[in-house]
Design a protein around this motif. Structure first.
Motif, short mmCIF file in Angstrom:
data_model
loop_
_atom_site.label_atom_id
_atom_site.label_comp_id
_atom_site.label_asym_id
_atom_site.label_seq_id
_atom_site.Cartn_x
_atom_site.Cartn_y
_atom_site.Cartn_z
N GLU A 1 0.83 -1.21 0.00
CA GLU A 1 0.00 0.00 0.00
C GLU A 1 0.86 1.25 0.00
N GLU B 1 1.98 2.17 -3.57
CA GLU B 1 0.96 2.92 -4.32
C GLU B 1 0.89 4.37 -3.87
N SER C 1 5.07 -7.16 -5.14
CA SER C 1 3.64 -7.36 -4.97
C SER C 1 3.39 -8.80 -4.51
N ILE D 1 0.27 -1.42 -11.56
CA ILE D 1 1.37 -0.49 -11.25
C ILE D 1 2.65 -0.81 -12.01
N LYS E 1 -4.18 3.54 -5.45
CA LYS E 1 -4.46 3.18 -6.83
C LYS E 1 -5.48 2.04 -6.89
#
Length: 307
Positions: free
Chosen positions: A59, A62, A77, A87, A293
Motif C-alpha cells: 500500500e 501505491e 507485490s 502499477i 491506486k
C-alpha cells in the motif's frame, strides 16, 4: 574571498564561479528543512524532500507513486512478476526487495536510501536495524488503514499538499459514486475469501470494508463489525449471506474447494444463491494491493456491480 584576492584575473573568474556554485550548494543544504515525523515507533528526523526512498509495504508503494515518487527499492507485490499489473508500468527500474514480510536488508543497504518507510505490524523487530541504514518511519497498522497511512507518508515525503489533493480527488469520486448509486444502506454486501487454509468473511476494518462504509453500502450483521475478519465453518455458512456476495480465491488450486462450498445445499439455501447474486472479484483489487491506486479501481468495480 581572501584566497581569491591573490589570484590572476582568469583564475579569479574561474574560481569565483566554482566557489559561487559551492556556496549555493551549501546554502541550499543549510536551508533544507529538518522535520520531526511522529510515527508508530517514535519520532524520526527527516531532512528536506527525500529522493532515494525505500518502501516496504504494497500500500505504501501505491502511495509513493500517487505522490509522483518512484522508489529506488520496493517490496514485491503479493502476486505479480514482480509487480501488480495496475502499477507495473510505473515500476520500471525499481529494485525488488523480496516480500513485505521478509524484506532483503542487504539489498536495502546497497541502495543507499535517504528514507525507509515500513510498517510496525510487518517490521517492528527490524526497526533498529533499518534505522541504522537511513531515517526510518513506520505506519501503525495495515488492514483498512490505508488512508491514515497515506497521510503519514505524504507528510514524511514533504508532499503534504500534494497528498491532500490526491485524497480530495478520491473522496470526490466516492461522493460522486454515492450520488450515482443512491441510497444503498439497505443492500447488504457480503465479502468472502477462499484460501487453502480457511474460508473467511471480511468485516469493516478491511480494505474493501472501509470503502463500502464510506460509500454508505450496508453489510450483513455478521460483517457489520469493526473487525478484520472471521473464519467460517461449513456449519456456519449462513454468516456469508446477504443481498449480494463478492468473493475471491487466493490460489488456482483452491477453486475446487470454493466450488464445493458454493454447491453445498446449505449455501444453495442462502438468499444470495437463490437470487443468483454471487460474484467472483479480483483479489488484488479487493484485498491485497491495499493502496490508493487499488482503491480507485475498487471504487470503479463496486459502482459497476451495484448500479
Amino acid at each position: 574571498m581572501l584566497v581569491l584576492s591573490g589570484c590572476g584575473d582568469k583564475e579569479n573568474n574561474t574560481d569565483t564561479s566554482a566557489v559561487s556554485a559551492d556556496v549555493e550548494t551549501v546554502e541550499a543544504e543549510e536551508v533544507e528543512e529538518v522535520r520531526e515525523i511522529q510515527h508508530a515507533m517514535g519520532i524520526t528526523e527527516v531532512k528536506g524532500t527525500p529522493q532515494r526512498v525505500v518502501i516496504l509495504t504494497n500500500e505504501g508503494t501505491e502511495a509513493l507513486l500517487a505522490l509522483g515518487i518512484k522508489p529506488v527499492g520496493a517490496v514485491r507485490s503479493w502476486t505479480g512478476e514482480p509487480w501488480y499489473d495496475h502499477i507495473k508500468d510505473e515500476m520500471t527500474g525499481v529494485q525488488e526487495l523480496g516480500f513485505e514480510n521478509e524484506p532483503n536488508f542487504e539489498a536495502i543497504l546497497e541502495l543507499d536510501p535517504d528514507l525507509i518507510i515500513g510498517n510496525k505490524v510487518r517490521h517492528e523487530e527490524a526497526y533498529e536495524q533499518l534505522s541504522k541504514i537511513a531515517p526510518t518511519v513506520f505506519s501503525e497498522d495495515l488492514s483498512g488503514q490505508w488512508k491514515i497511512n497515506f497521510e503519514l507518508y505524504a507528510d514524511t515525503l514533504n508532499k503534504k499538499a500534494e497528498g491532500e489533493l490526491v485524497m480530495k480527488a478520491f473522496d470526490d469520486r466516492v461522493a460522486e459514486a454515492k450520488e450515482t448509486l443512491g441510497d444503498k444502506e439497505e443492500i447488504k454486501v457480503s465479502v468472502v475469501r477462499f484460501s487453502a487454509k480457511d474460508v473467511r468473511i471480511y468485516q469493516k476494518d478491511t480494505f474493501s470494508g472501509v470503502l463500502l462504509e464510506q460509500m454508505g453500502v450496508g453489510r450483513p450483521e455478521s460483517q457489520d463489525v469493526d473487525n478484520f475478519m472471521e473464519t467460517v465453518s461449513e456449519e456456519a455458512m449462513e454468516t456469508m449471506d446477504g443481498d449480494i456476495l463478492f468473493y475471491w480465491v487466493t490460489e488456482a488450486d483452491v477453486y475446487e474447494k470454493a466450488n464445493q462450498w458454493l454447491e453445498n445445499p446449505v449455501f444453495k439455501s442462502l438468499n444470495v444463491s437463490k437470487t443468483n447474486q454471487v460474484f467472483e472479484v479480483n483479489e488484488t483489487i479487493w484485498n491485497t494491493a491495499g493502496g490508493i491506486k487499488a482503491a480507485n479501481l475498487l471504487l470503479d468495480d463496486v459502482v459497476e456491480r451495484l448500479k
